[in-house]
Design an enzyme around this catalytic site. Structure first.
Site, short mmCIF file in Angstrom:
data_model
loop_
_atom_site.label_atom_id
_atom_site.label_comp_id
_atom_site.label_asym_id
_atom_site.label_seq_id
_atom_site.Cartn_x
_atom_site.Cartn_y
_atom_site.Cartn_z
N CYS A 94 0.85 -1.19 0.00
CA CYS A 94 0.00 0.00 0.00
C CYS A 94 0.89 1.24 0.00
O CYS A 94 1.78 1.38 0.84
CB CYS A 94 -0.90 -0.04 1.23
N GLU A 95 0.66 2.13 -0.97
CA GLU A 95 1.56 3.28 -1.09
C GLU A 95 1.29 4.35 -0.04
O GLU A 95 2.09 5.27 0.13
CB GLU A 95 1.50 3.87 -2.50
N HIS A 96 0.18 4.26 0.66
CA HIS A 96 -0.10 5.26 1.69
C HIS A 96 0.61 4.95 3.00
O HIS A 96 0.91 5.85 3.76
CB HIS A 96 -1.61 5.36 1.95
N HIS A 97 0.81 3.66 3.29
CA HIS A 97 1.40 3.28 4.58
C HIS A 97 2.64 2.40 4.44
O HIS A 97 3.25 2.05 5.44
CB HIS A 97 0.37 2.54 5.44
N GLN A 136 -4.86 -0.55 -4.65
CA GLN A 136 -5.48 -1.73 -5.27
C GLN A 136 -6.29 -1.34 -6.51
O GLN A 136 -6.32 -2.08 -7.50
CB GLN A 136 -6.36 -2.44 -4.24
N HIS A 164 -5.63 -5.62 3.40
CA HIS A 164 -4.64 -4.55 3.55
C HIS A 164 -4.17 -4.51 5.00
O HIS A 164 -4.98 -4.29 5.90
CB HIS A 164 -5.26 -3.19 3.17
N CYS A 166 -2.65 -2.31 6.46
CA CYS A 166 -2.85 -1.01 7.09
C CYS A 166 -4.23 -0.92 7.74
O CYS A 166 -4.46 -0.08 8.60
CB CYS A 166 -2.64 0.13 6.09
#
Ligand SMILES: [Zn+2]
Length: 205
Positions: A94-97, A136, A164, A166
């Site tokens: 996941c590119e946010h976390h 995703q 996920h 996260c």
């Protein structure tokens, strides 16, 4: 051949930046220090280097064009029905976390009379795009669009189901929650009944 990197829009294949492993290791060491840990203690001594190699591995899809796997094609020998490969396992980040995303992909396409690709190639495409910092939703789009662009089928459907980390280890803490994304192109984008039929085949026991 030049091709746009689907994550950055930049033309051309991206090469691994110079000294990437050393630089990542230095930053990991900095994170440990910022946390108040002692990167010099025995258990953490090798951690920055190990974490750097892990990052280079899980993000190796940044330095390839996954669509190229589909260029290996063969004659369909008259087969004009649909092709489904389901339950392709994938791991992404996941590119946010920067936490893992673990799931399965179902990939279907309707060949346009002529050419098929190897079944394992579809799994390679999923893996290549998954090995990037991802959403995703975008991963699902990238797989569908690569098949559309390279194989020129009449229709494509990609469905991804993933957990996920996260959502599991931080924030709302919802272990087991599954995120489902799908992308349909061509005939299956317009024809809801045909799309439902393919989805039913994807989930058939
Ligand atoms: Zn996340």
């Amino acid at each position: 051949m030049t091709i746009a990197n689907a994550n950055t829009g930049k033309e051309g294949f991206l090469n691994l930046p110079d000294n990437a492993e050393e630089r990542i290791a230095g930053h990991v060491r900095g994170i440990l220090e910022a946390l108040g840990e002692d990167p010099g203690r025995e258990g953490l001594l090798e951690t920055p280097q190990r974490a750097a190699r892990m990052f280079l591995d899980v993000f190796s899809g940044l330095y390839e064009d996954p669509a190229r796997h589909l260029e290996k094609q063969f004659s369909s020998d008259g087969h004009s029905g649909l092709v489904i490969v389901r339950d392709i396992p994938f791991r992404s980040t996941c590119e946010h976390h920067l936490l893992p995303v673990v799931g399965k992909a179902d990939v279907a396409y309707l060949p346009d009379g002529g050419r098929l690709t190897g079944l394992s190639k579809l799994a390679r495409v999923v893996e290549g795009y998954a090995r990037r910092p991802q959403l995703q939703e975008r991963l699902t789009d990238q797989v569908a669009e690569a098949i559309w662009r390279v194989l020129h089928p009449k229709a494509v459907l990609v469905v991804m189901r993933a957990e996920h980390m996260c959502m599991t280890v931080r924030g709302v803490k919802a272990p087991g929650a599954e995120t489902v994304t799908s992308r349909a192109m061509g005939q299956w984008a317009d024809d809801a009944a045909a799309r439902a039929e393919v989805m039913a085949l994807m989930r058939a026991g």
